[in-house]
Design a protein around this motif. Structure first.
Motif, mmCIF file in Angstrom:
data_model
loop_
_atom_site.group_PDB
_atom_site.id
_atom_site.type_symbol
_atom_site.label_atom_id
_atom_site.label_comp_id
_atom_site.label_asym_id
_atom_site.label_seq_id
_atom_site.Cartn_x
_atom_site.Cartn_y
_atom_site.Cartn_z
ATOM 1 N N GLY A 95 1.015 -0.967 -0.350
ATOM 2 C CA GLY A 95 0.035 0.260 -0.287
ATOM 3 C C GLY A 95 0.757 1.260 0.093
ATOM 4 N N SER A 96 2.036 0.957 -0.222
ATOM 5 C CA SER A 96 3.072 2.632 -0.258
ATOM 6 C C SER A 96 3.660 2.020 -1.614
ATOM 7 C CB SER A 96 4.218 2.106 1.452
ATOM 8 O OG SER A 96 5.302 1.403 1.155
ATOM 9 N N VAL A 97 4.207 3.137 -1.292
ATOM 10 C CA VAL A 97 4.711 4.617 -2.917
ATOM 11 C C VAL A 97 5.328 4.778 -2.415
ATOM 12 C CG1 VAL A 97 3.099 6.237 -2.803
ATOM 13 C CG2 VAL A 97 4.077 4.997 -5.053
ATOM 14 N N VAL A 98 6.634 4.919 -3.691
ATOM 15 C CA VAL A 98 7.930 5.638 -3.373
ATOM 16 C C VAL A 98 8.670 5.954 -5.063
ATOM 17 C CG1 VAL A 98 9.955 3.532 -4.688
ATOM 18 C CG2 VAL A 98 10.373 5.549 -2.948
ATOM 19 N N SER A 99 8.868 7.118 -5.090
ATOM 20 C CA SER A 99 9.263 7.956 -7.103
ATOM 21 C C SER A 99 10.275 7.281 -7.104
ATOM 22 C CB SER A 99 9.046 9.369 -6.310
ATOM 23 O OG SER A 99 9.776 9.919 -5.710
ATOM 24 N N TYR A 100 10.882 7.316 -8.535
ATOM 25 C CA TYR A 100 12.312 7.162 -8.746
ATOM 26 C C TYR A 100 12.988 7.693 -8.158
ATOM 27 C CZ TYR A 100 9.497 4.585 -12.315
ATOM 28 O OH TYR A 100 8.419 2.649 -13.180
ATOM 29 N N GLY A 101 13.179 9.071 -8.001
ATOM 30 C CA GLY A 101 13.864 10.225 -7.081
ATOM 31 C C GLY A 101 13.989 9.892 -6.400
ATOM 32 N N ALA A 102 13.291 9.626 -5.476
ATOM 33 C CA ALA A 102 13.272 9.220 -4.355
ATOM 34 C C ALA A 102 13.788 7.291 -4.286
ATOM 35 C CB ALA A 102 11.534 9.443 -3.133
ATOM 36 N N LEU A 103 13.493 6.832 -4.601
ATOM 37 C CA LEU A 103 14.612 5.575 -4.540
ATOM 38 C C LEU A 103 15.721 5.999 -4.677
ATOM 39 C CD1 LEU A 103 13.857 3.401 -3.714
ATOM 40 C CD2 LEU A 103 13.228 2.486 -6.635
ATOM 41 N N GLY A 104 16.167 6.404 -5.650
ATOM 42 C CA GLY A 104 18.149 6.580 -5.922
ATOM 43 C C GLY A 104 18.303 7.155 -5.175
ATOM 44 N N GLN A 105 17.701 8.535 -4.017
ATOM 45 C CA GLN A 105 17.793 9.262 -2.808
ATOM 46 C C GLN A 105 18.280 8.083 -2.091
ATOM 47 O OE1 GLN A 105 17.331 12.823 -1.860
ATOM 48 N NE2 GLN A 105 17.760 13.427 -3.691
ATOM 49 N N SER A 106 17.166 6.766 -1.532
ATOM 50 C CA SER A 106 17.783 5.810 -0.934
ATOM 51 C C SER A 106 18.438 5.032 -0.519
ATOM 52 C CB SER A 106 16.103 5.170 -0.470
ATOM 53 O OG SER A 106 15.906 4.402 -1.568
ATOM 54 N N ILE A 107 19.655 5.262 -1.913
ATOM 55 C CA ILE A 107 20.166 4.379 -2.360
ATOM 56 C C ILE A 107 21.537 5.067 -2.239
ATOM 57 C CG2 ILE A 107 19.141 2.503 -3.151
ATOM 58 C CD1 ILE A 107 20.085 2.634 -6.009
ATOM 59 N N GLY A 108 21.538 6.710 -2.418
ATOM 60 C CA GLY A 108 23.085 6.896 -2.370
ATOM 61 C C GLY A 108 23.070 7.518 -4.046
ATOM 62 N N ARG A 109 22.165 7.027 -4.379
ATOM 63 C CA ARG A 109 22.365 7.414 -6.237
ATOM 64 C C ARG A 109 21.385 8.680 -6.861
ATOM 65 N NH1 ARG A 109 24.948 3.365 -9.305
ATOM 66 N NH2 ARG A 109 24.777 5.063 -10.811
ATOM 67 N N PRO A 110 21.240 9.884 -6.104
ATOM 68 C CA PRO A 110 20.100 10.307 -6.534
ATOM 69 C C PRO A 110 20.180 11.378 -7.845
ATOM 70 C CG PRO A 110 21.847 11.837 -5.061
ATOM 71 C CD PRO A 110 21.895 10.254 -4.837
ATOM 72 N N GLY A 111 19.593 11.140 -8.620
ATOM 73 C CA GLY A 111 19.470 11.801 -10.276
ATOM 74 C C GLY A 111 20.001 11.319 -11.262
ATOM 75 N N SER A 112 19.715 9.715 -10.511
ATOM 76 C CA SER A 112 19.902 8.430 -11.096
ATOM 77 C C SER A 112 18.369 7.660 -11.731
ATOM 78 C CB SER A 112 20.911 7.583 -10.785
ATOM 79 O OG SER A 112 20.065 6.677 -9.748
ATOM 80 N N GLY A 113 17.578 8.470 -11.834
ATOM 81 C CA GLY A 113 16.128 7.831 -12.111
ATOM 82 C C GLY A 113 16.393 6.837 -13.475
ATOM 83 N N ARG A 114 16.684 7.458 -14.297
ATOM 84 C CA ARG A 114 16.366 6.403 -15.270
ATOM 85 C C ARG A 114 17.266 4.604 -15.118
ATOM 86 N NH1 ARG A 114 14.921 7.926 -20.641
ATOM 87 N NH2 ARG A 114 16.177 10.232 -20.555
ATOM 88 N N ALA A 115 18.568 5.469 -14.701
ATOM 89 C CA ALA A 115 19.048 3.915 -13.964
ATOM 90 C C ALA A 115 18.442 3.163 -13.239
ATOM 91 C CB ALA A 115 20.549 4.205 -13.241
#
Length: 165
Positions: A95-115
């Protein structure tokens, strides 16, 4: 990769037939029927205890009585980057959601939305590792590589009560 040939089981679901494989370390793959086909449909089933457990838990998930999976999943075959994305996805609750950008931030890879999108799309165990819970920042579905694509993702999101565009 496991040296023993994987176990295999199939089951019906509201989004089409599912096909799961497992090895000694856990579930290796979950495929959702696409255009009436499964990747290993010519291979005879070879159920194992972990696949029987997965079958039961997936049936409960689709019936609305299960919101978390308790299954060993072997996410060993991806790159280190993919595995880090899949590990984050495995922590994302029902029931929860995350954005591609927030997911990238959470693994220390901000700005890597396409990857991030590529790693999410390469998830070998969808549903159990909830890649359907990743949306664009504006709540839009931007794609889904399993089953019938966006229609499958929309069904899963609706099933979990996740709003989307």
């Amino acid at each position: 990769m496991d040296s023993i040939p994987p176990s295999l089981i199939r089951l019906a679901s509201p989004i089409g037939r599912l096909e799961l494989t497992a090895g000694p370390s856990g579930i290796l793959s979950l495929s959702i029927e696409t255009d009436g086909h499964l990747p290993l449909e010519q291979t005879p089933e070879k159920p194992s205890p972990v696949l029987r457990r997965a079958q039961r838990q997936l049936t409960e998930y689709f019936s609305g009585t299960r919101t978390a999976f308790d299954l060993p999943v072997a996410l060993d075959d991806g790159t280190a980057f993919q595995r880090s994305v899949w590990q984050q996805l495995s922590r994302l609750p029902f029931g929860s959601v995350v954005s591609y950008g927030a997911l990238g931030q959470s693994i220390g890879r901000p700005g890597s939305g396409r990857a991030i999108g590529g790693a999410v799309g390469a998830n070998p165990v969808p549903i159990i590792v909830g890649c359907h819970r990743v949306l664009a920042t504006n709540g839009r579905i931007t794609g889904y590589s399993a089953g019938e694509g966006i229609a499958t993702k929309a069904w899963l999101l609706d099933h979990e009560g996740i709003g989307h565009k």
